[in-house]
Design a protein around this motif. Structure first.
Motif, PDB file in Angstrom:
ATOM      1  N   CYS A  95     -17.877  -6.327 -30.112  1.00 53.53           N
ATOM      2  CA  CYS A  95     -17.184  -5.616 -28.850  1.00 53.53           C
ATOM      3  C   CYS A  95     -16.946  -6.247 -27.289  1.00 53.53           C
ATOM      4  O   CYS A  95     -16.306  -6.247 -26.690  1.00 53.53           O
ATOM      5  N   ALA A  96     -18.573  -7.266 -27.992  1.00 51.43           N
ATOM      6  CA  ALA A  96     -17.975  -7.893 -26.891  1.00 51.43           C
ATOM      7  C   ALA A  96     -17.573  -9.182 -25.913  1.00 51.43           C
ATOM      8  O   ALA A  96     -17.555 -10.165 -25.845  1.00 51.43           O
ATOM      9  N   GLN A  97     -16.981  -9.158 -27.481  1.00 52.55           N
ATOM     10  CA  GLN A  97     -15.508 -10.757 -27.405  1.00 52.55           C
ATOM     11  C   GLN A  97     -14.151 -10.111 -26.726  1.00 52.55           C
ATOM     12  O   GLN A  97     -13.353 -10.953 -26.907  1.00 52.55           O
ATOM     13  N   GLY A 122     -28.490 -10.958 -19.035  1.00 50.95           N
ATOM     14  CA  GLY A 122     -27.024 -10.614 -20.197  1.00 50.95           C
ATOM     15  C   GLY A 122     -26.717 -11.793 -20.593  1.00 50.95           C
ATOM     16  O   GLY A 122     -27.802 -12.889 -21.058  1.00 50.95           O
ATOM     17  N   ARG A 123     -25.127 -12.737 -20.605  1.00 50.11           N
ATOM     18  CA  ARG A 123     -25.488 -14.093 -21.347  1.00 50.11           C
ATOM     19  C   ARG A 123     -24.140 -14.144 -20.334  1.00 50.11           C
ATOM     20  O   ARG A 123     -23.717 -15.755 -20.359  1.00 50.11           O
ATOM     21  N   ASP A 124     -23.295 -13.779 -19.693  1.00 51.77           N
ATOM     22  CA  ASP A 124     -22.548 -14.336 -18.627  1.00 51.77           C
ATOM     23  C   ASP A 124     -22.404 -13.877 -17.288  1.00 51.77           C
ATOM     24  O   ASP A 124     -22.310 -13.614 -16.127  1.00 51.77           O
ATOM     25  N   ILE A 125     -24.012 -13.213 -16.790  1.00 59.38           N
ATOM     26  CA  ILE A 125     -24.077 -12.872 -15.731  1.00 59.38           C
ATOM     27  C   ILE A 125     -24.421 -14.107 -14.399  1.00 59.38           C
ATOM     28  O   ILE A 125     -23.164 -14.089 -13.395  1.00 59.38           O
ATOM     29  N   GLY A 126     -24.650 -15.299 -14.730  1.00 57.03           N
ATOM     30  CA  GLY A 126     -25.375 -16.614 -13.571  1.00 57.03           C
ATOM     31  C   GLY A 126     -23.616 -17.120 -13.615  1.00 57.03           C
ATOM     32  O   GLY A 126     -23.537 -18.036 -12.557  1.00 57.03           O
ATOM     33  N   HIS A 179     -19.753 -18.802 -28.405  1.00 53.62           N
ATOM     34  CA  HIS A 179     -18.197 -19.567 -29.242  1.00 53.62           C
ATOM     35  C   HIS A 179     -17.169 -18.601 -28.960  1.00 53.62           C
ATOM     36  O   HIS A 179     -16.029 -18.854 -29.289  1.00 53.62           O
ATOM     37  N   ARG A 180     -16.818 -17.827 -28.538  1.00 55.64           N
ATOM     38  CA  ARG A 180     -16.677 -16.165 -27.856  1.00 55.64           C
ATOM     39  C   ARG A 180     -15.258 -16.822 -27.567  1.00 55.64           C
ATOM     40  O   ARG A 180     -16.326 -17.950 -25.957  1.00 55.64           O
ATOM     41  N   LYS A 181     -14.375 -16.580 -27.120  1.00 53.46           N
ATOM     42  CA  LYS A 181     -13.186 -17.673 -26.109  1.00 53.46           C
ATOM     43  C   LYS A 181     -14.104 -16.832 -24.559  1.00 53.46           C
ATOM     44  O   LYS A 181     -13.509 -17.886 -23.808  1.00 53.46           O
TER      45      LYS A 181
END
Ligand code: DC
Length: 220
Positions: A95-97, A122-126, A179-181
């Motif tokens: 669902c994160a994609q 997380g993965r995209d905080i910074g 690899h997600r967009k």
């Protein structure tokens, strides 16, 4: 407001470390992975496929996610335990994609970070949620070591999953996350990288806290 971003792949120890660092620094800890897991849990419960963006959007419209005393609540119920299974790890990664899911959760995260000082992992905080965070860290460890840690953690909780299954799960998620967009996992240019393969939790917490306090003292 102070915003501290900790990003990195699954099982690098981010949540344990962020929680301890938050206590030392007297700020709140927000586990954004738990938010994706909660959405993943509801997606599975309602049998919604991640490709079905319309059904997901409808579901998100009637979904409430909160943190109370550091625990994740989905529609008013504590789901902390239910979200920590390999099945829900996979659902969270799926669902994160999806754009609609990320939009909703990023908005909630930004709202929290505007209300109080936080350490958010997380993965995209910074790279996305708080590009302007004053402190950014990128925490890594080799996949085999991350799988070993997850295996131990699950065993301690009495859940029986094989090491091979966990390693596969770690590698699959690394691939999907990088690899997600939309907002893939990536080190922010201005993040400090810490490889925790041969470090214990306390050493990593110390490195993070020392780096923050040194920079604060320097700025005074
Ligand atoms: O950190 P975790 O393993 O609990 O995260 C669960 C999933 O959520 C993971 O596959 C990646 C995704 N995630 C994300 O895409 N962005 C975040 N900020 C946090 C997690």
């Amino acid at each position: 407001m102070i915003r501290i971003a900790i990003d990195g792949p699954s099982g690098a120890g981010k949540s344990t470390i962020a929680k301890k660092a938050a206590e030392k620094l007297h700020v709140d800890y927000i586990d954004t992975g738990a938010m994706y897991r909660a959405v993943g849990l509801k997606m599975r419960r309602e049998n919604i496929q991640p490709e079905d963006e319309k059904a997901l959007k409808d579901m998100l419209g009637r979904t409430e996610i909160n943190f109370i005393d550091g625990k994740i609540y989905l529609d008013g119920r504590d789901v902390e335990k239910e979200i920590r299974t390999p099945e829900i790890s996979a659902a969270a990664s799926e669902c994160a994609q999806v754009g609609a899911v990320r939009e909703k959760l990023v908005a909630v995260q930004r709202k929290i970070g505007h209300e109080k000082s936080v350490i958010m992992d997380g993965r995209d905080i910074g790279t996305n949620v708080f590009k302007d965070a004053q402190f950014k860290f990128y925490l890594t460890a080799e996949p085999e070591e991350r799988a070993r840690r997850r295996y131990k953690e699950l065993q301690e909780r009495g859940e029986h999953v094989s090491y091979e299954e966990i390693l596969k799960d770690v590698k699959d998620r690394d691939y999907r996350d990088t690899h997600r967009k939309l907002n893939p996992l990536k080190k922010a240019d201005d993040a400090m990288e810490i490889d925790s393969t041969n470090m214990n939790i306390e050493e990593v917490v110390d490195e993070i806290c020392t780096s923050i306090l040194e920079r604060c003292n320097h700025a005074q």
